[in-house]
Design a protein around this motif. Sequence first.
Motif, PDB file in Angstrom:
ATOM      1  N   LEU A 125    -116.575 -28.595  92.069  1.00 19.53           N
ATOM      2  CA  LEU A 125    -115.725 -27.512  91.235  1.00 19.53           C
ATOM      3  C   LEU A 125    -115.128 -26.275  92.074  1.00 19.53           C
ATOM      4  CD1 LEU A 125    -119.121 -26.270  89.830  1.00 19.53           C
ATOM      5  CD2 LEU A 125    -117.654 -27.174  88.611  1.00 19.53           C
ATOM      6  N   ARG A 126    -114.683 -26.304  92.848  1.00 19.32           N
ATOM      7  CA  ARG A 126    -113.746 -26.022  93.654  1.00 19.32           C
ATOM      8  C   ARG A 126    -111.819 -25.510  93.125  1.00 19.32           C
ATOM      9  NH1 ARG A 126    -115.453 -27.577  99.061  1.00 19.32           N
ATOM     10  NH2 ARG A 126    -117.136 -25.702  99.523  1.00 19.32           N
ATOM     11  N   THR A 127    -112.208 -27.554  92.438  1.00 19.39           N
ATOM     12  CA  THR A 127    -110.374 -27.876  92.425  1.00 19.39           C
ATOM     13  C   THR A 127    -110.867 -29.187  90.995  1.00 19.39           C
ATOM     14  OG1 THR A 127    -110.973 -29.999  93.970  1.00 19.39           O
ATOM     15  CG2 THR A 127    -109.788 -27.877  94.545  1.00 19.39           C
ATOM     16  N   GLY A 128    -111.796 -29.167  90.459  1.00 19.43           N
ATOM     17  CA  GLY A 128    -112.564 -30.225  89.787  1.00 19.43           C
ATOM     18  C   GLY A 128    -112.997 -29.419  88.423  1.00 19.43           C
ATOM     19  N   THR A 129    -113.654 -30.081  87.184  1.00 14.60           N
ATOM     20  CA  THR A 129    -114.137 -29.493  85.742  1.00 14.60           C
ATOM     21  C   THR A 129    -114.795 -30.556  85.541  1.00 14.60           C
ATOM     22  OG1 THR A 129    -113.275 -30.918  84.319  1.00 14.60           O
ATOM     23  CG2 THR A 129    -112.188 -28.309  85.494  1.00 14.60           C
ATOM     24  N   LEU A 130    -116.325 -29.953  84.815  1.00 11.71           N
ATOM     25  CA  LEU A 130    -117.431 -30.861  84.371  1.00 11.71           C
ATOM     26  C   LEU A 130    -117.719 -31.789  83.337  1.00 11.71           C
ATOM     27  CD1 LEU A 130    -119.935 -29.485  86.076  1.00 11.71           C
ATOM     28  CD2 LEU A 130    -119.421 -31.318  86.573  1.00 11.71           C
ATOM     29  N   ASP A 131    -115.890 -31.602  82.668  1.00  9.42           N
ATOM     30  CA  ASP A 131    -115.720 -31.911  81.446  1.00  9.42           C
ATOM     31  C   ASP A 131    -115.723 -32.979  80.870  1.00  9.42           C
ATOM     32  OD1 ASP A 131    -114.855 -29.465  81.173  1.00  9.42           O
ATOM     33  OD2 ASP A 131    -112.239 -29.844  80.803  1.00  9.42           O
ATOM     34  N   GLY A 132    -116.428 -32.907  80.155  1.00  6.47           N
ATOM     35  CA  GLY A 132    -117.029 -34.981  79.936  1.00  6.47           C
ATOM     36  C   GLY A 132    -118.133 -35.166  80.091  1.00  6.47           C
ATOM     37  N   ALA A 133    -118.679 -33.606  81.063  1.00  2.00           N
ATOM     38  CA  ALA A 133    -120.254 -34.451  81.402  1.00  2.00           C
ATOM     39  C   ALA A 133    -121.111 -34.264  79.958  1.00  2.00           C
ATOM     40  CB  ALA A 133    -120.275 -33.527  81.922  1.00  2.00           C
ATOM     41  N   HIS A 134    -122.733 -34.306  79.993  1.00  2.00           N
ATOM     42  CA  HIS A 134    -123.170 -34.617  78.588  1.00  2.00           C
ATOM     43  C   HIS A 134    -123.609 -32.832  78.443  1.00  2.00           C
ATOM     44  CE1 HIS A 134    -126.602 -35.351  75.858  1.00  2.00           C
ATOM     45  NE2 HIS A 134    -127.140 -34.858  76.378  1.00  2.00           N
ATOM     46  N   ASP A 135    -124.104 -32.160  80.003  1.00  2.00           N
ATOM     47  CA  ASP A 135    -124.275 -31.410  79.549  1.00  2.00           C
ATOM     48  C   ASP A 135    -123.520 -29.995  80.776  1.00  2.00           C
ATOM     49  OD1 ASP A 135    -125.581 -28.446  79.575  1.00  2.00           O
ATOM     50  OD2 ASP A 135    -127.741 -28.963  78.978  1.00  2.00           O
ATOM     51  N   ARG A 136    -122.796 -29.380  80.141  1.00  2.00           N
ATOM     52  CA  ARG A 136    -121.780 -29.000  82.079  1.00  2.00           C
ATOM     53  C   ARG A 136    -122.398 -28.436  82.527  1.00  2.00           C
ATOM     54  NH1 ARG A 136    -116.325 -29.554  78.586  1.00  2.00           N
ATOM     55  NH2 ARG A 136    -117.209 -28.210  77.023  1.00  2.00           N
ATOM     56  N   MET A 137    -123.259 -27.114  81.719  1.00  2.00           N
ATOM     57  CA  MET A 137    -123.933 -25.503  82.244  1.00  2.00           C
ATOM     58  C   MET A 137    -125.527 -26.453  82.805  1.00  2.00           C
ATOM     59  SD  MET A 137    -120.956 -24.631  81.245  1.00  2.00           S
ATOM     60  CE  MET A 137    -122.117 -22.746  81.684  1.00  2.00           C
ATOM     61  N   LEU A 138    -125.845 -27.414  82.706  1.00  2.00           N
ATOM     62  CA  LEU A 138    -127.136 -27.417  83.059  1.00  2.00           C
ATOM     63  C   LEU A 138    -126.314 -27.777  84.128  1.00  2.00           C
ATOM     64  CD1 LEU A 138    -130.210 -27.813  83.145  1.00  2.00           C
ATOM     65  CD2 LEU A 138    -130.067 -30.054  82.231  1.00  2.00           C
ATOM     66  N   VAL A 139    -125.605 -28.897  84.554  1.00  2.00           N
ATOM     67  CA  VAL A 139    -125.154 -28.801  86.144  1.00  2.00           C
ATOM     68  C   VAL A 139    -124.845 -27.701  86.980  1.00  2.00           C
ATOM     69  CG1 VAL A 139    -123.512 -30.265  87.035  1.00  2.00           C
ATOM     70  CG2 VAL A 139    -124.402 -30.970  85.626  1.00  2.00           C
ATOM     71  N   ARG A 140    -124.098 -26.931  86.401  1.00  2.00           N
ATOM     72  CA  ARG A 140    -123.950 -25.363  87.135  1.00  2.00           C
ATOM     73  C   ARG A 140    -125.390 -24.212  87.033  1.00  2.00           C
ATOM     74  NH1 ARG A 140    -118.759 -23.844  87.162  1.00  2.00           N
ATOM     75  NH2 ARG A 140    -117.384 -25.324  85.787  1.00  2.00           N
ATOM     76  N   LEU A 141    -126.116 -24.619  86.219  1.00  2.00           N
ATOM     77  CA  LEU A 141    -127.203 -24.125  85.921  1.00  2.00           C
ATOM     78  C   LEU A 141    -128.041 -24.475  87.473  1.00  2.00           C
ATOM     79  CD1 LEU A 141    -129.354 -21.723  85.253  1.00  2.00           C
ATOM     80  CD2 LEU A 141    -129.720 -23.129  83.575  1.00  2.00           C
ATOM     81  N   THR A 142    -127.901 -25.836  87.220  1.00  2.00           N
ATOM     82  CA  THR A 142    -128.553 -25.742  88.984  1.00  2.00           C
ATOM     83  C   THR A 142    -128.471 -25.943  89.597  1.00  2.00           C
ATOM     84  OG1 THR A 142    -129.014 -28.135  87.582  1.00  2.00           O
ATOM     85  CG2 THR A 142    -129.056 -29.059  89.948  1.00  2.00           C
ATOM     86  N   CYS A 143    -126.944 -25.432  90.147  1.00  2.00           N
ATOM     87  CA  CYS A 143    -126.463 -25.119  91.523  1.00  2.00           C
ATOM     88  C   CYS A 143    -127.193 -23.492  91.484  1.00  2.00           C
ATOM     89  CB  CYS A 143    -124.670 -25.184  91.047  1.00  2.00           C
ATOM     90  SG  CYS A 143    -124.038 -26.556  91.436  1.00  2.00           S
ATOM     91  N   VAL A 144    -127.228 -22.586  90.405  1.00  2.00           N
ATOM     92  CA  VAL A 144    -127.127 -21.758  90.853  1.00  2.00           C
ATOM     93  C   VAL A 144    -128.845 -21.357  91.210  1.00  2.00           C
ATOM     94  CG1 VAL A 144    -127.480 -19.124  89.393  1.00  2.00           C
ATOM     95  CG2 VAL A 144    -125.385 -20.924  88.857  1.00  2.00           C
TER      96      VAL A 144
END
Length: 125
Positions: A54-73
């Motif tokens: 996430l420092r340089t890339g995105t999660l575009d294309g992921a099924h639920d990119r916001m769940l990935v981010r939420l998991t980190c949080v």
Amino acid sequence: SRATEIFQAAYALHSKLGAPHYALEAQAGLARVEHMQWRKTAALQAIAPILAHLRTGTLDGAHDRMLVRLTCVRILRANRDRRASTQLRMAQRKLQQLASQFEDENGRLAFLQAIPSHVEINKLT
């Protein structure tokens, strides 16, 4: 556990196929398993590749990119890691950016209020 094995295999497969967004979703799944089993250090280690990406890339294309981010949080917060607030702000900013792409209000509201990971990101402070 079987779940750990499955997420590890999915991560390896998607990495080999050159699909980092799917690989990182699998890695987030592994992190959630570790987190639910109270293995804080393992959960932090599991999200490390996601945070690095996430420092340089995105999660575009992921099924639920916001769940990935939420998991980190969630994992950062559980470990009282100072990066949690920054990651939350980034998740909230990305969610609002995605929501702003809807031309109609009903679609925008559904996007924000009907997807559990989106609802939780908006509720966190």
